[in-house]
Motif scaffolding. Structure first.
Motif, PDB file in Angstrom:
ATOM      1  N   ARG A  47      15.041  41.985 -44.281  1.00 11.84           N
ATOM      2  CA  ARG A  47      15.530  41.364 -45.547  1.00 11.84           C
ATOM      3  C   ARG A  47      15.786  39.991 -45.430  1.00 11.84           C
ATOM      4  NH1 ARG A  47      18.415  43.395 -50.101  1.00 11.84           N
ATOM      5  NH2 ARG A  47      18.706  45.129 -48.797  1.00 11.84           N
ATOM      6  N   LYS A  48      16.157  39.725 -43.975  1.00 10.54           N
ATOM      7  CA  LYS A  48      16.660  38.234 -43.792  1.00 10.54           C
ATOM      8  C   LYS A  48      15.013  37.226 -43.484  1.00 10.54           C
ATOM      9  CE  LYS A  48      19.235  35.325 -40.563  1.00 10.54           C
ATOM     10  NZ  LYS A  48      20.349  35.269 -39.683  1.00 10.54           N
ATOM     11  N   LEU A  49      14.547  37.970 -42.856  1.00  9.74           N
ATOM     12  CA  LEU A  49      13.173  37.569 -42.230  1.00  9.74           C
ATOM     13  C   LEU A  49      12.174  37.239 -43.659  1.00  9.74           C
ATOM     14  CD1 LEU A  49      12.174  39.551 -39.173  1.00  9.74           C
ATOM     15  CD2 LEU A  49      12.601  37.057 -39.249  1.00  9.74           C
ATOM     16  N   PHE A  50      12.348  38.147 -44.612  1.00 13.44           N
ATOM     17  CA  PHE A  50      11.449  38.114 -45.806  1.00 13.44           C
ATOM     18  C   PHE A  50      11.760  36.948 -46.433  1.00 13.44           C
ATOM     19  CE2 PHE A  50      10.660  39.214 -50.230  1.00 13.44           C
ATOM     20  CZ  PHE A  50       9.345  39.835 -50.233  1.00 13.44           C
ATOM     21  N   ASN A  51      13.037  36.402 -46.347  1.00 11.77           N
ATOM     22  CA  ASN A  51      13.402  35.040 -47.009  1.00 11.77           C
ATOM     23  C   ASN A  51      13.488  33.997 -46.334  1.00 11.77           C
ATOM     24  OD1 ASN A  51      14.517  35.866 -49.935  1.00 11.77           O
ATOM     25  ND2 ASN A  51      15.210  37.659 -48.619  1.00 11.77           N
ATOM     26  N   ASP A  52      13.014  34.191 -45.116  1.00 13.26           N
ATOM     27  CA  ASP A  52      12.908  32.950 -44.033  1.00 13.26           C
ATOM     28  C   ASP A  52      11.749  31.903 -44.067  1.00 13.26           C
ATOM     29  OD1 ASP A  52      13.352  31.392 -41.734  1.00 13.26           O
ATOM     30  OD2 ASP A  52      14.354  32.933 -40.667  1.00 13.26           O
ATOM     31  N   PRO A  53      11.619  30.800 -44.297  1.00 15.13           N
ATOM     32  CA  PRO A  53      10.735  29.802 -44.433  1.00 15.13           C
ATOM     33  C   PRO A  53       9.990  29.419 -42.982  1.00 15.13           C
ATOM     34  CG  PRO A  53      12.533  28.645 -44.787  1.00 15.13           C
ATOM     35  CD  PRO A  53      13.051  30.051 -44.950  1.00 15.13           C
ATOM     36  N   ARG A  54      10.836  29.987 -41.705  1.00 21.13           N
ATOM     37  CA  ARG A  54      10.444  29.471 -40.541  1.00 21.13           C
ATOM     38  C   ARG A  54       9.207  30.550 -40.002  1.00 21.13           C
ATOM     39  NH1 ARG A  54      16.208  29.873 -37.718  1.00 21.13           N
ATOM     40  NH2 ARG A  54      16.467  31.432 -39.402  1.00 21.13           N
ATOM     41  N   LEU A  55       8.926  31.342 -40.974  1.00 17.81           N
ATOM     42  CA  LEU A  55       7.654  32.147 -40.634  1.00 17.81           C
ATOM     43  C   LEU A  55       6.297  31.497 -40.815  1.00 17.81           C
ATOM     44  CD1 LEU A  55       8.242  35.958 -41.833  1.00 17.81           C
ATOM     45  CD2 LEU A  55       8.693  35.103 -39.931  1.00 17.81           C
ATOM     46  N   SER A  56       6.355  30.391 -41.705  1.00 12.42           N
ATOM     47  CA  SER A  56       5.491  29.588 -42.161  1.00 12.42           C
ATOM     48  C   SER A  56       5.365  28.159 -41.297  1.00 12.42           C
ATOM     49  CB  SER A  56       5.573  28.987 -43.525  1.00 12.42           C
ATOM     50  OG  SER A  56       6.398  28.127 -43.667  1.00 12.42           O
ATOM     51  N   SER A  57       4.105  27.546 -41.015  1.00  9.58           N
ATOM     52  CA  SER A  57       3.835  26.654 -40.073  1.00  9.58           C
ATOM     53  C   SER A  57       4.865  25.385 -40.454  1.00  9.58           C
ATOM     54  CB  SER A  57       2.355  26.232 -40.184  1.00  9.58           C
ATOM     55  OG  SER A  57       2.230  25.646 -41.412  1.00  9.58           O
ATOM     56  N   LEU A  61       7.326  28.038 -46.832  1.00  8.48           N
ATOM     57  CA  LEU A  61       7.018  29.295 -47.532  1.00  8.48           C
ATOM     58  C   LEU A  61       7.746  30.389 -46.766  1.00  8.48           C
ATOM     59  CD1 LEU A  61       3.295  29.231 -48.474  1.00  8.48           C
ATOM     60  CD2 LEU A  61       5.334  28.742 -49.618  1.00  8.48           C
ATOM     61  N   SER A  62       8.391  31.277 -47.489  1.00 14.23           N
ATOM     62  CA  SER A  62       8.747  32.620 -47.001  1.00 14.23           C
ATOM     63  C   SER A  62       8.041  33.603 -47.862  1.00 14.23           C
ATOM     64  CB  SER A  62      10.524  32.856 -47.106  1.00 14.23           C
ATOM     65  OG  SER A  62      10.238  32.977 -48.642  1.00 14.23           O
ATOM     66  N   CYS A  63       8.184  34.780 -47.219  1.00 10.90           N
ATOM     67  CA  CYS A  63       7.496  35.884 -48.065  1.00 10.90           C
ATOM     68  C   CYS A  63       7.873  35.798 -49.461  1.00 10.90           C
ATOM     69  CB  CYS A  63       7.745  37.348 -47.514  1.00 10.90           C
ATOM     70  SG  CYS A  63       7.448  37.444 -45.804  1.00 10.90           S
ATOM     71  N   ALA A  64       9.164  35.656 -49.804  1.00 11.45           N
ATOM     72  CA  ALA A  64      10.014  35.663 -51.052  1.00 11.45           C
ATOM     73  C   ALA A  64       9.358  34.434 -52.060  1.00 11.45           C
ATOM     74  CB  ALA A  64      11.372  35.599 -50.886  1.00 11.45           C
ATOM     75  N   GLY A 128      -0.226  29.894 -42.498  1.00 10.37           N
ATOM     76  CA  GLY A 128      -0.781  28.799 -41.530  1.00 10.37           C
ATOM     77  C   GLY A 128      -0.110  28.874 -40.109  1.00 10.37           C
ATOM     78  N   SER A 129       0.749  29.872 -39.686  1.00  9.60           N
ATOM     79  CA  SER A 129       1.603  29.703 -38.569  1.00  9.60           C
ATOM     80  C   SER A 129       0.503  30.567 -37.627  1.00  9.60           C
ATOM     81  CB  SER A 129       2.792  30.255 -38.576  1.00  9.60           C
ATOM     82  OG  SER A 129       3.643  29.712 -37.544  1.00  9.60           O
ATOM     83  N   ASP A 130       1.412  30.876 -36.327  1.00  7.69           N
ATOM     84  CA  ASP A 130       0.822  31.780 -35.204  1.00  7.69           C
ATOM     85  C   ASP A 130       1.974  32.340 -34.646  1.00  7.69           C
ATOM     86  OD1 ASP A 130       1.542  30.646 -32.524  1.00  7.69           O
ATOM     87  OD2 ASP A 130       0.506  28.903 -33.617  1.00  7.69           O
ATOM     88  N   TRP A 131       1.996  33.454 -34.213  1.00  9.46           N
ATOM     89  CA  TRP A 131       2.885  34.299 -33.839  1.00  9.46           C
ATOM     90  C   TRP A 131       3.903  33.801 -32.503  1.00  9.46           C
ATOM     91  CZ3 TRP A 131       5.382  37.817 -36.546  1.00  9.46           C
ATOM     92  CH2 TRP A 131       4.788  38.217 -37.743  1.00  9.46           C
ATOM     93  N   THR A 132       3.222  33.344 -31.673  1.00  8.94           N
ATOM     94  CA  THR A 132       3.853  32.340 -30.495  1.00  8.94           C
ATOM     95  C   THR A 132       5.012  31.621 -31.084  1.00  8.94           C
ATOM     96  OG1 THR A 132       1.954  32.458 -29.046  1.00  8.94           O
ATOM     97  CG2 THR A 132       3.562  30.868 -28.413  1.00  8.94           C
ATOM     98  N   VAL A 133       4.334  30.647 -32.029  1.00  6.71           N
ATOM     99  CA  VAL A 133       5.568  29.732 -32.662  1.00  6.71           C
ATOM    100  C   VAL A 133       6.636  30.615 -33.480  1.00  6.71           C
ATOM    101  CG1 VAL A 133       6.096  28.010 -34.362  1.00  6.71           C
ATOM    102  CG2 VAL A 133       3.749  27.844 -32.763  1.00  6.71           C
ATOM    103  N   VAL A 134       6.193  31.664 -34.324  1.00  2.00           N
ATOM    104  CA  VAL A 134       7.290  32.316 -34.905  1.00  2.00           C
ATOM    105  C   VAL A 134       8.213  33.117 -33.998  1.00  2.00           C
ATOM    106  CG1 VAL A 134       7.647  34.476 -36.500  1.00  2.00           C
ATOM    107  CG2 VAL A 134       5.561  32.646 -36.926  1.00  2.00           C
ATOM    108  N   VAL A 135       7.902  33.678 -33.247  1.00  2.20           N
ATOM    109  CA  VAL A 135       8.701  34.711 -32.148  1.00  2.20           C
ATOM    110  C   VAL A 135       9.781  33.357 -31.343  1.00  2.20           C
ATOM    111  CG1 VAL A 135       8.863  35.723 -29.884  1.00  2.20           C
ATOM    112  CG2 VAL A 135       7.168  36.440 -31.646  1.00  2.20           C
ATOM    113  N   GLN A 136       9.137  32.296 -30.910  1.00  3.36           N
ATOM    114  CA  GLN A 136      10.014  31.283 -30.691  1.00  3.36           C
ATOM    115  C   GLN A 136      11.138  30.911 -31.572  1.00  3.36           C
ATOM    116  OE1 GLN A 136       7.280  28.198 -29.314  1.00  3.36           O
ATOM    117  NE2 GLN A 136       6.839  29.041 -27.465  1.00  3.36           N
ATOM    118  N   ARG A 137      10.462  30.532 -32.676  1.00  6.10           N
ATOM    119  CA  ARG A 137      11.615  30.012 -33.767  1.00  6.10           C
ATOM    120  C   ARG A 137      12.752  31.200 -33.911  1.00  6.10           C
ATOM    121  NH1 ARG A 137       7.754  27.736 -38.482  1.00  6.10           N
ATOM    122  NH2 ARG A 137       7.311  25.515 -37.570  1.00  6.10           N
TER     123      ARG A 137
END
Length: 319
Positions: A47-57, A61-64, A128-137
């Motif tokens: 739920r928290k990730l769904f609303n987290d814009p850190r998933l985008s480059s 943007l978040s999923c929500a 527009g992101s990549d998983w290495t960046v997302v995991v680090q964040r």
């Protein structure tokens, strides 16, 4: 009054296998299942990730952003804006009940919600992101780091982030629609007109593609079975090729996943191109290009009334 197509004719146009599926054991329609029992800590992380814009480059943007849970799980736009603030190639489908679809995306390129998350995050037009960046964040956030350590033996990883997102999405079922109550035996849940609309929906052959627990979402179908929708609409795009973009198979040109009709009254605009602004317009297009029929105004209105009974509830509140 225009006469509905008998199922034998529907079978000839849409395919006998589609009709057979509609008439399979359990009948063409089923109420939504109970909410799945899932690990609460994973649901809350998702739920928290769904609303987290850190998933985008660019943290915009978040999923929500596109799947707004207070707007039917979509965003009311013909095409959502991606990370570059440009319209995406296709309309955003609702996230509600997506776990019940046999594939994800209009072209069905993802078989699981985890795979969908993987593709969305690294799509250059979406997040527009990549998983290495997302995991680090995510791993740099102490609350996330603690939460993932408790929920997953591996802690924060690409796999655990995708699984948490998917686990939360599996809770996004919308029970309590009046149609579900009708299926469960409450014959007073629908008005007389809505019951007639349900009858017309079946008699005209809409159930050949829209059936099962999600009232759709369980097969692929060509858009334009009995008419050239794309020629008539004009301005063709690569996205209009649908499943062909995934398989390269000529038979898949203009083929899309049949969308679920659950909550359809609150998820306008419609179709992969967002071209139908109203439910009435969408029904008219379906009659013309999928069934090759011109129904009476009365029948069309009755079907629209029936479709409005498919709106469910989330967290105890109507959508």
């Amino acid at each position: 009054m225009a006469q509905p197509l008998p199922l034998l004719v529907v079978a000839a146009t849409l395919g006998a296998s589609a009709v057979a599926l509609a008439q399979s054991v359990g009948g063409p329609f089923m109420p939504l299942p109970a909410l799945p029992v899932l690990a609460a800590e994973r649901v809350e992380l998702g739920r928290k990730l769904f609303n987290d814009p850190r998933l985008s480059s660019n943290n915009s943007l978040s999923c929500a952003s596109c799947h707004q849970l207070d707007h039917g799980g979509a965003d009311r736009l013909p095409r959502s804006l991606g990370v570059d603030a440009k319209p995406l190639p296709v309309n955003t489908p609702s996230v509600f009940n997506a776990s019940l679809n046999f594939r994800q995306f209009w072209d069905g390129r993802a078989q699981t919600l985890e795979q969908q998350a993987h593709l969305v995050v690294q799509s250059p037009t979406e997040m527009g992101s990549d998983w290495t960046v997302v995991v680090q964040r995510i791993a740099a956030d102490p609350q996330y780091r603690s939460g993932f350590a408790q929920a997953y033996s591996e802690g924060v990883s690409e796999h655990s982030i995708q699984n948490a997102l998917a686990t939360f999405q599996r809770t996004l079922l919308t029970p309590g629609s009046r149609f579900d109550r009708y299926l469960q035996g409450n014959t007073e849940a629908l008005t007389t007109e809505e019951k007639y609309g349900y009858q017309r929906f079946q008699e005209y052959g809409c159930i050949a593609c829209h059936q099962g627990v999600n009232i759709g979402g369980n097969m692929f179908q060509k858009f334009g079975v009995l008419g050239d929708y794309f020629k008539d609409r004009g301005n063709p795009s690569e996205a209009d090729l649908g499943r062909y973009n995934v398989t390269g198979d000529e038979d898949d040109r203009h083929v899309f996943k049949v969308p679920s009709l659950r909550n359809v009254a609150v998820t306008a605009p419609y179709f992969h191109d967002g071209s139908a602004a109203t439910l009435e317009a969408a029904v008219e297009v379906m009659f013309r290009y999928q069934l090759g029929r011109t129904p009476s105004a009365e029948d069309q209105a009755l079907i629209v009334q029936f479709l409005k009974t498919l709106t469910g509830e989330w967290e105890g509140k109507p959508l």
